[in-house]
Design an enzyme around this catalytic site. Structure first.
Site, PDB file in Angstrom:
ATOM      1  N   TYR A  80       0.840  -1.202   0.000  1.00  0.00           N
ATOM      2  CA  TYR A  80       0.000   0.000   0.000  1.00  0.00           C
ATOM      3  C   TYR A  80       0.872   1.248   0.000  1.00  0.00           C
ATOM      4  O   TYR A  80       0.642   2.181  -0.755  1.00  0.00           O
ATOM      5  CB  TYR A  80      -0.900  -0.012   1.242  1.00  0.00           C
ATOM      6  CG  TYR A  80      -1.924   1.109   1.245  1.00  0.00           C
ATOM      7  CD1 TYR A  80      -3.193   0.914   0.698  1.00  0.00           C
ATOM      8  CD2 TYR A  80      -1.635   2.358   1.785  1.00  0.00           C
ATOM      9  CE1 TYR A  80      -4.132   1.922   0.687  1.00  0.00           C
ATOM     10  CE2 TYR A  80      -2.565   3.380   1.778  1.00  0.00           C
ATOM     11  CZ  TYR A  80      -3.815   3.158   1.228  1.00  0.00           C
ATOM     12  OH  TYR A  80      -4.741   4.161   1.215  1.00  0.00           O
ATOM     13  N   PHE A 132     -10.006  18.638 -24.854  1.00  0.00           N
ATOM     14  CA  PHE A 132     -10.341  17.216 -24.928  1.00  0.00           C
ATOM     15  C   PHE A 132     -11.607  17.043 -24.079  1.00  0.00           C
ATOM     16  O   PHE A 132     -11.836  17.819 -23.150  1.00  0.00           O
ATOM     17  CB  PHE A 132      -9.180  16.336 -24.426  1.00  0.00           C
ATOM     18  CG  PHE A 132      -9.513  14.882 -24.569  1.00  0.00           C
ATOM     19  CD1 PHE A 132      -9.615  14.322 -25.829  1.00  0.00           C
ATOM     20  CD2 PHE A 132      -9.784  14.091 -23.466  1.00  0.00           C
ATOM     21  CE1 PHE A 132      -9.985  12.993 -25.983  1.00  0.00           C
ATOM     22  CE2 PHE A 132     -10.136  12.759 -23.615  1.00  0.00           C
ATOM     23  CZ  PHE A 132     -10.238  12.207 -24.870  1.00  0.00           C
ATOM     24  N   THR A 133     -12.421  16.051 -24.435  1.00  0.00           N
ATOM     25  CA  THR A 133     -13.743  15.917 -23.780  1.00  0.00           C
ATOM     26  C   THR A 133     -13.658  15.930 -22.251  1.00  0.00           C
ATOM     27  O   THR A 133     -14.347  16.714 -21.586  1.00  0.00           O
ATOM     28  CB  THR A 133     -14.424  14.610 -24.231  1.00  0.00           C
ATOM     29  OG1 THR A 133     -13.501  13.540 -24.044  1.00  0.00           O
ATOM     30  CG2 THR A 133     -14.846  14.681 -25.694  1.00  0.00           C
ATOM     31  N   ASP A 223      -0.458  18.438 -21.684  1.00  0.00           N
ATOM     32  CA  ASP A 223      -1.088  17.111 -21.689  1.00  0.00           C
ATOM     33  C   ASP A 223      -0.260  16.217 -22.611  1.00  0.00           C
ATOM     34  O   ASP A 223      -0.290  16.367 -23.835  1.00  0.00           O
ATOM     35  CB  ASP A 223      -2.538  17.234 -22.180  1.00  0.00           C
ATOM     36  CG  ASP A 223      -3.255  15.882 -22.232  1.00  0.00           C
ATOM     37  OD1 ASP A 223      -2.582  14.843 -22.126  1.00  0.00           O
ATOM     38  OD2 ASP A 223      -4.498  15.879 -22.386  1.00  0.00           O
ATOM     39  N   LYS A 266      -2.358   5.575 -22.818  1.00  0.00           N
ATOM     40  CA  LYS A 266      -1.867   5.927 -24.155  1.00  0.00           C
ATOM     41  C   LYS A 266      -0.341   5.989 -24.129  1.00  0.00           C
ATOM     42  O   LYS A 266       0.319   5.182 -24.749  1.00  0.00           O
ATOM     43  CB  LYS A 266      -2.455   7.284 -24.565  1.00  0.00           C
ATOM     44  CG  LYS A 266      -3.958   7.218 -24.793  1.00  0.00           C
ATOM     45  CD  LYS A 266      -4.547   8.585 -24.987  1.00  0.00           C
ATOM     46  CE  LYS A 266      -6.004   8.488 -25.364  1.00  0.00           C
ATOM     47  NZ  LYS A 266      -6.242   8.169 -26.770  1.00  0.00           N
ATOM     48  N   ARG A 389     -16.297  11.638 -33.267  1.00  0.00           N
ATOM     49  CA  ARG A 389     -15.665  12.814 -32.675  1.00  0.00           C
ATOM     50  C   ARG A 389     -16.272  14.026 -33.381  1.00  0.00           C
ATOM     51  O   ARG A 389     -15.724  14.582 -34.300  1.00  0.00           O
ATOM     52  CB  ARG A 389     -14.145  12.785 -32.862  1.00  0.00           C
ATOM     53  CG  ARG A 389     -13.437  11.684 -32.115  1.00  0.00           C
ATOM     54  CD  ARG A 389     -13.138  11.954 -30.658  1.00  0.00           C
ATOM     55  NE  ARG A 389     -14.215  11.836 -29.709  1.00  0.00           N
ATOM     56  CZ  ARG A 389     -14.049  11.576 -28.418  1.00  0.00           C
ATOM     57  NH1 ARG A 389     -12.867  11.379 -27.923  1.00  0.00           N
ATOM     58  NH2 ARG A 389     -15.073  11.532 -27.597  1.00  0.00           N
ATOM     59  N   PHE A 455     -21.791  11.061 -25.054  1.00  0.00           N
ATOM     60  CA  PHE A 455     -21.383  10.108 -26.077  1.00  0.00           C
ATOM     61  C   PHE A 455     -21.000   8.744 -25.493  1.00  0.00           C
ATOM     62  O   PHE A 455     -20.994   7.753 -26.192  1.00  0.00           O
ATOM     63  CB  PHE A 455     -20.208  10.666 -26.902  1.00  0.00           C
ATOM     64  CG  PHE A 455     -18.999  11.000 -26.062  1.00  0.00           C
ATOM     65  CD1 PHE A 455     -18.880  12.239 -25.473  1.00  0.00           C
ATOM     66  CD2 PHE A 455     -17.989  10.072 -25.864  1.00  0.00           C
ATOM     67  CE1 PHE A 455     -17.765  12.550 -24.696  1.00  0.00           C
ATOM     68  CE2 PHE A 455     -16.882  10.362 -25.101  1.00  0.00           C
ATOM     69  CZ  PHE A 455     -16.771  11.612 -24.499  1.00  0.00           C
TER      70      PHE A 455
HETATM   71  C1  LIG Z   1      -5.324  14.092 -25.041  1.00  0.00           C
HETATM   72  C2  LIG Z   1      -5.992  13.325 -23.963  1.00  0.00           C
HETATM   73  N1  LIG Z   1      -6.025  13.809 -22.719  1.00  0.00           N
HETATM   74  C3  LIG Z   1      -6.612  13.141 -21.714  1.00  0.00           C
HETATM   75  C4  LIG Z   1      -7.207  11.924 -21.915  1.00  0.00           C
HETATM   76  C5  LIG Z   1      -7.888  11.219 -20.788  1.00  0.00           C
HETATM   77  O1  LIG Z   1      -7.172  10.075 -20.446  1.00  0.00           O
HETATM   78  P1  LIG Z   1      -7.874   8.794 -19.808  1.00  0.00           P
HETATM   79  O2  LIG Z   1      -8.723   8.174 -20.866  1.00  0.00           O
HETATM   80  O3  LIG Z   1      -6.755   7.922 -19.362  1.00  0.00           O
HETATM   81  O4  LIG Z   1      -8.688   9.266 -18.658  1.00  0.00           O
HETATM   82  C6  LIG Z   1      -7.184  11.371 -23.191  1.00  0.00           C
HETATM   83  C7  LIG Z   1      -7.834  10.086 -23.438  1.00  0.00           C
HETATM   84  O5  LIG Z   1      -8.179   9.709 -24.516  1.00  0.00           O
HETATM   85  C8  LIG Z   1      -6.566  12.097 -24.244  1.00  0.00           C
HETATM   86  O6  LIG Z   1      -6.531  11.630 -25.492  1.00  0.00           O
END
Ligand SMILES: Cc1ncc(COP(=O)(O)O)c(C=O)c1O
Length: 482
Positions: A80, A132-133, A223, A266, A389, A455
């Site tokens: 832990y 990003f979403t 990011d 990723k 998208r 989505f």
């Molecule tokens: C550019 C970017 N930022 C943040 C994220 C969020 O990451 P996660 O899916 O691991 O929460 C993603 C995921 O697709 C992404 O492409």
């Protein structure tokens, strides 16, 4: 990237790895694909993987891992607090990025949650090359707003600009002048800009943004989720970096920003995520939130096996043969499609091939989700699962009004080292067929629409019997072929 010239002169995305573990996949007949799509509410997120032939939904958490990553997972130190695995990962990241502090988190959006909680409050604005979403959702949930300051080329479907993800420097200066430093939560640069087609950001641009933010006292957040592709593009498209080591390019980026965060689903072909900073005060402000939302500081919601795989995967990201594989496959798929007259985003970026649904389905009203309709149609046509998208991925305004996306894209993600060239050619073939029969594709409407990130769970229905007519045409053209 393999330096291998073919006799024909053809640019073949030659794999610099061999496949030593495989998974059987299943291609349902077209009638079965229609049934699966109906059961999934015409939302590719809701398909069951057992019904999917080629899963190009995302690269997130589905990149092929190396033998060394699997081997490392076996020697993880489960604890832990104070796990040896954590210290191994921390040391790798500190070395690769040359940043002092690492905060673990279970995935990319968890990092965004922490950053938004620390920096965003009602009335504050986060500037960025593109949203990003999940990033935008966290910022707006904290009462903040997002302002995008992308360049003129960013939203052009076809362009020659090698770095379409660049921040527009004039817009940045104007936004700082208009809003004032106090109103700006942070400036965020997204590497390999996801929603505009996996388009990279140049080093020169990071350098200029950094100088402006540092002079104005605005935190610069980077990011790095799609950093691997972006590194490939800096090395291959910027003459200044052609001979540079990947690690040096990485460290140069890191030296220009204040906070780096990433989804290790990723970056590093693993699972998990994390935040890196050099400033102790920043580290301490964010550290408080890690045990609250993620877990103790030496695991942050990740299993130790994930952390071991991440440590090795991050190191492997410094190998050009590893990071070139997705971009050269994306380019191969884009070129196949362009050759068949299918509109795609150019230049090909990282992450995946982006089909321009705005043009492909121009007869479908944007209010009926062009890209969503194309994604559903592609699954019916070929069992290929891609991701919408476009407008479906946008949030409605507070008054319930629809916010039409600037781009309507069907994204065919190319997870690292997963697909073969014949699978790429099959995908292009089915898309070309669909393009020939595009007038058959109709629109979609929501029957269940969640308020946040609709989505993911939203269910839709076709506005007519177009899916059935598509199946009929498929049988007519392909006989008894799967
Ligand atoms: C550019 C970017 N930022 C943040 C994220 C969020 O990451 P996660 O899916 O691991 O929460 C993603 C995921 O697709 C992404 O492409």
């Amino acid at each position: 990237m393999s330096n291998v010239t073919f006799l024909s002169g053809e640019r073949v995305p030659l794999e610099m790895h061999k496949v030593r573990m495989v998974q059987k996949i299943n291609l349902l007949p077209v009638e079965g694909r229609l049934k699966a799509m109906q059961e999934a509410g015409f939302n590719t997120f809701l398909l069951k993987n057992r019904d999917v032939f080629l899963d190009m939904l995302t690269d997130s958490g589905v990149n092929a891992m190396s033998e060394n990553q699997y081997a490392a997972m076996m020697q993880a130190d489960d604890s832990y607090a104070g796990s040896e695995t954590f210290y191994r990962l921390e040391a790798e990241l500190q070395d690769i990025f040359n940043m002092k502090y690492f905060l673990p988190a279970h995935q990319g959006r968890a990092c965004e949650n922490i950053i938004a909680k620390v920096f965003v409050e009602p009335g504050k604005v986060a500037l960025m090359n593109y949203h990003f979403t999940t990033t935008k959702a966290h910022i707006t949930m904290m009462g903040g707003a997002v302002e995008e300051i992308f360049g003129d080329e960013a939203l052009k479907i076809n362009s020659d600009a090698p770095f379409k993800g660049d921040v527009d420097i004039n817009k940045l200066n104007a936004a700082i002048g208009r809003l004032g430093k106090e109103k700006i939560a942070f400036m965020r640069i997204e590497a390999g800009t996801n929603l505009i087609g996996g388009q990279p950001v140049s080093m020169q641009n990071v350098r200029e943004v950094s100088a402006i933010c540092r002079a104005a006292g605005i935190p610069l957040v980077y990011d790095a989720s799609l950093l691997a592709d972006n590194l490939y593009f800096i090395k291959t498209h910027d003459a200044h970096y052609r001979e540079a080591k990947i690690v040096d390019i990485t460290r140069e980026i890191a030296s220009l920003v204040d906070i780096i965060y990433f989804s290790a689903r990723k970056l590093g072909a693993a699972r998990g995520g994390g935040i890196l900073v050099s400033d102790e005060q920043l580290f301490l402000r964010m550290r408080e939130l890690v045990p609250l939302f993620e877990g103790f500081l030496t695991y942050g919601g990740m299993s130790v096996r994930e952390m071991e795989a991440m440590a090795v995967g991050m190191r492997e990201t410094l190998d050009i043969d590893v990071i070139s594989q997705t971009p050269i496959f994306v380019e191969a798929l884009c070129n196949e499609l362009l050759g068949k007259g299918v509109p795609v985003v150019t230049p090909p970026g990282g992450l995946g091939c982006h089909v321009d649904a705005m043009q492909f389905c121009e007869h479908v009203p944007q209010s009926q989700y062009r890209a969503g309709a194309l994604a559903a149609a592609l699954f019916i046509a070929g069992g290929v699962r891609c991701m919408e998208r476009g407008t479906m991925s946008e949030q409605r305004g507070d008054d319930g009004s629809e916010h039409f996306a600037e781009m309507e894209l069907a994204r065919l993600a190319i997870p690292k080292r997963v697909f073969t060239l014949s699978q790429i050619k099959y995908t292009a073939d089915r898309l070309a067929w669909l393009h020939k029969n595009r007038s058959l594709i109709g629109g979609l409407e929501f029957v269940e629409e969640p308020k946040v990130l609709r989505f993911f769970f939203g269910r839709l229905q076709p506005v007519s019997d177009w899916p059935e007519r598509l199946v009929k045409q498929f049988r007519k053209d392909f006989g008894d072929s799967l």
